[in-house]
Every structure is written in C-alpha cells, then in structure tokens.
Design a protein around this motif. Structure first.
Motif, PDB file in Angstrom:
ATOM      1  N   PRO A 114     -35.615  -1.233  -4.560  1.00 55.15           N
ATOM      2  CA  PRO A 114     -35.852  -2.533  -5.178  1.00 55.15           C
ATOM      3  C   PRO A 114     -35.747  -2.503  -6.707  1.00 55.15           C
ATOM      4  CG  PRO A 114     -37.847  -1.727  -4.083  1.00 55.15           C
ATOM      5  CD  PRO A 114     -36.779  -0.728  -3.850  1.00 55.15           C
ATOM      6  N   THR A 115     -35.061  -3.470  -7.257  1.00 58.01           N
ATOM      7  CA  THR A 115     -34.938  -3.587  -8.708  1.00 58.01           C
ATOM      8  C   THR A 115     -36.318  -3.740  -9.328  1.00 58.01           C
ATOM      9  OG1 THR A 115     -32.769  -4.618  -8.514  1.00 58.01           O
ATOM     10  CG2 THR A 115     -33.936  -4.969 -10.584  1.00 58.01           C
ATOM     11  N   GLY A 116     -36.578  -2.954 -10.341  1.00 61.07           N
ATOM     12  CA  GLY A 116     -37.852  -3.025 -11.035  1.00 61.07           C
ATOM     13  C   GLY A 116     -38.889  -2.039 -10.534  1.00 61.07           C
ATOM     14  N   SER A 117     -38.628  -1.374  -9.389  1.00 65.99           N
ATOM     15  CA  SER A 117     -39.555  -0.341  -8.942  1.00 65.99           C
ATOM     16  C   SER A 117     -39.382   0.873  -9.861  1.00 65.99           C
ATOM     17  CB  SER A 117     -39.289   0.013  -7.475  1.00 65.99           C
ATOM     18  OG  SER A 117     -37.978   0.499  -7.294  1.00 65.99           O
ATOM     19  N   PRO A 118     -40.350   1.790  -9.907  1.00 62.19           N
ATOM     20  CA  PRO A 118     -40.247   2.934 -10.825  1.00 62.19           C
ATOM     21  C   PRO A 118     -38.937   3.703 -10.632  1.00 62.19           C
ATOM     22  CG  PRO A 118     -42.424   2.861  -9.848  1.00 62.19           C
ATOM     23  CD  PRO A 118     -41.596   1.832  -9.131  1.00 62.19           C
ATOM     24  N   GLY A 119     -38.195   3.825 -11.714  1.00 62.88           N
ATOM     25  CA  GLY A 119     -36.899   4.482 -11.677  1.00 62.88           C
ATOM     26  C   GLY A 119     -35.746   3.523 -11.446  1.00 62.88           C
ATOM     27  N   MET A 120     -36.057   2.283 -11.092  1.00 67.60           N
ATOM     28  CA  MET A 120     -35.030   1.272 -10.827  1.00 67.60           C
ATOM     29  C   MET A 120     -35.128   0.100 -11.808  1.00 67.60           C
ATOM     30  SD  MET A 120     -33.031   2.231  -8.418  1.00 67.60           S
ATOM     31  CE  MET A 120     -32.201   0.679  -8.166  1.00 67.60           C
ATOM     32  N   GLU A 121     -35.718   0.352 -12.971  1.00 66.87           N
ATOM     33  CA  GLU A 121     -35.847  -0.697 -13.973  1.00 66.87           C
ATOM     34  C   GLU A 121     -34.463  -1.040 -14.537  1.00 66.87           C
ATOM     35  OE1 GLU A 121     -37.440   2.270 -14.122  1.00 66.87           O
ATOM     36  OE2 GLU A 121     -39.587   1.893 -14.156  1.00 66.87           O
ATOM     37  N   VAL A 122     -34.175  -2.327 -14.608  1.00 62.08           N
ATOM     38  CA  VAL A 122     -32.917  -2.806 -15.166  1.00 62.08           C
ATOM     39  C   VAL A 122     -33.272  -3.780 -16.280  1.00 62.08           C
ATOM     40  CG1 VAL A 122     -30.768  -4.051 -14.712  1.00 62.08           C
ATOM     41  CG2 VAL A 122     -31.744  -2.556 -12.946  1.00 62.08           C
ATOM     42  N   PRO A 123     -32.938  -3.453 -17.533  1.00 62.18           N
ATOM     43  CA  PRO A 123     -33.287  -4.348 -18.649  1.00 62.18           C
ATOM     44  C   PRO A 123     -32.783  -5.778 -18.393  1.00 62.18           C
ATOM     45  CG  PRO A 123     -32.408  -2.284 -19.478  1.00 62.18           C
ATOM     46  CD  PRO A 123     -32.197  -2.277 -17.987  1.00 62.18           C
ATOM     47  N   GLY A 124     -33.682  -6.730 -18.534  1.00 62.89           N
ATOM     48  CA  GLY A 124     -33.345  -8.135 -18.365  1.00 62.89           C
ATOM     49  C   GLY A 124     -33.356  -8.630 -16.931  1.00 62.89           C
ATOM     50  N   ALA A 125     -33.428  -7.737 -15.957  1.00 65.84           N
ATOM     51  CA  ALA A 125     -33.438  -8.148 -14.546  1.00 65.84           C
ATOM     52  C   ALA A 125     -34.861  -8.443 -14.091  1.00 65.84           C
ATOM     53  CB  ALA A 125     -32.834  -7.055 -13.672  1.00 65.84           C
ATOM     54  N   LYS A 126     -34.988  -9.447 -13.255  1.00 65.55           N
ATOM     55  CA  LYS A 126     -36.294  -9.798 -12.703  1.00 65.55           C
ATOM     56  C   LYS A 126     -36.670  -8.778 -11.621  1.00 65.55           C
ATOM     57  CE  LYS A 126     -38.871 -13.388 -10.409  1.00 65.55           C
ATOM     58  NZ  LYS A 126     -38.827 -14.607  -9.629  1.00 65.55           N
ATOM     59  N   PRO A 127     -37.876  -8.195 -11.721  1.00 69.39           N
ATOM     60  CA  PRO A 127     -38.301  -7.228 -10.696  1.00 69.39           C
ATOM     61  C   PRO A 127     -38.398  -7.882  -9.320  1.00 69.39           C
ATOM     62  CG  PRO A 127     -39.747  -7.127 -12.606  1.00 69.39           C
ATOM     63  CD  PRO A 127     -38.864  -8.339 -12.776  1.00 69.39           C
ATOM     64  N   GLU A 128     -37.971  -7.171  -8.296  1.00 70.39           N
ATOM     65  CA  GLU A 128     -38.053  -7.657  -6.922  1.00 70.39           C
ATOM     66  C   GLU A 128     -39.417  -7.305  -6.326  1.00 70.39           C
ATOM     67  OE1 GLU A 128     -33.559  -7.192  -5.252  1.00 70.39           O
ATOM     68  OE2 GLU A 128     -34.774  -5.376  -5.275  1.00 70.39           O
ATOM     69  N   PRO A 129     -39.929  -8.175  -5.457  1.00 71.92           N
ATOM     70  CA  PRO A 129     -41.158  -7.803  -4.736  1.00 71.92           C
ATOM     71  C   PRO A 129     -40.856  -6.643  -3.788  1.00 71.92           C
ATOM     72  CG  PRO A 129     -40.290  -9.899  -3.923  1.00 71.92           C
ATOM     73  CD  PRO A 129     -39.420  -9.477  -5.066  1.00 71.92           C
ATOM     74  N   PHE A 130     -41.843  -5.792  -3.568  1.00 74.70           N
ATOM     75  CA  PHE A 130     -41.679  -4.713  -2.594  1.00 74.70           C
ATOM     76  C   PHE A 130     -43.034  -4.289  -2.074  1.00 74.70           C
ATOM     77  CE2 PHE A 130     -42.042  -2.462  -6.640  1.00 74.70           C
ATOM     78  CZ  PHE A 130     -42.839  -1.370  -6.354  1.00 74.70           C
TER      79      PHE A 130
END
Length: 155
Positions: A114-130
């Motif tokens: 999931p985007t935004g989980s630790p190690g999957m941070e993407v600058p400017g992207a909204k974190p996905e729920p997980f």
C-alpha cells in the motif's frame, strides 16, 4: 556552560537510550536484491533501533511457503523476529505490539504494497488505508491493527 549535574544527567539519558536500542531483537529479512522498497523498509526498521540482516533471494516463494504466509497476505519481502514472521511493509508499532503481547500467531502481514505504508512513501501521494493482519498456522487470519487513513492514522 554545562555543569556537572547536567553532564551526569545527559550521560545517564544517553546510556538509557543506547541500552534500549541495543536490546531490540534482530530482524532477518529476505528480499529480492532489485527491490528498492524492501531496502526502504529495512532502513525504517533500523531507524527504530532494530538490527537488520538482509538476505538477498532470487526466489522468495519457498521462503514464504516455509514461513506459512497465506497467499492473500503475501508482499515483497519476508522477515523474521523472535520466532514470528513479518510479511511486507509492517509498521514498527505493530511489531512492538506483537513482541509485547506475544499472541499465538505465526506472524503479521501487510498484504501487497500500500502507498504510504513504511517503505512505500511516495512524495505528494495520498496514503492508502491498510490493515496489519495476524495469521496462524493453517492460513486463518484476522485484523491485528487498522490504519484506515494510511500510515500514521492508527485505529
């Protein structure tokens, strides 16, 4: 100018911090040598004070199979800590909860990546729920921790 009392207090605090970091159990992580997000997760875990040993694998399927990770919960890397399996981009809080509570589970997992989980941070992207899922021998699983608004939004 620092006085003796301040110096002794600061030294004691430093010793406590170093001692607590040194008592974190070791993590052994199996990953593909070409996966960048796996390295980012390992760096995140190291920053939390866990020593990490990385083992590069050309085929992770046998590792996941031997570890008992159910197919729907698989992700890009598989780690081991104190007899538990940690699959994917699991936050430190979940690992700490697992180690503190010691439930009778095989391990915990964040399925997929999931985007935004630790190690999957993407600058400017909204974190996905997980959800962090706990799984048992035989493949049954249940929610262990919920991040409804992505990492940093524990519920």
């Amino acid at each position: 100018m620092i006085n003796r009392r301040s110096f002794v207090g600061a030294t004691a605090l430093l010793n406590i911090t170093v001692a607590s970091a040194a008592t974190r159990p070791a993590v052994t992580m199996h990953r593909s040598p070409t996966c960048g997000c796996c390295g980012a997760w390992a760096a995140y875990i190291r920053r939390a004070g866990f020593p990490v040993k990385i083992i590069n694998e050309t085929d992770l399927a046998p590792i996941k199979s031997r570890a008992g990770v159910p197919d729907p919960l698989q992700s890009c890397h598989t780690a081991f800590i104190e007899g538990y399996v940690i699959e994917g981009h699991v936050p430190v809080e979940a690992i700490e909860k697992l180690l503190a509570e010691q439930p009778s589970v095989k391990g915990i997992a964040v399925p997929e990546m999931p985007t935004g989980s630790p190690g999957m941070e993407v600058p400017g992207a909204k974190p996905e729920p997980f959800k962090v899922m706990a799984f048992k021998q035989g493949g049954t699983s249940e929610v262990f921790m919920d991040y409804p608004n992505g990492f940093g939004s524990l519920r």
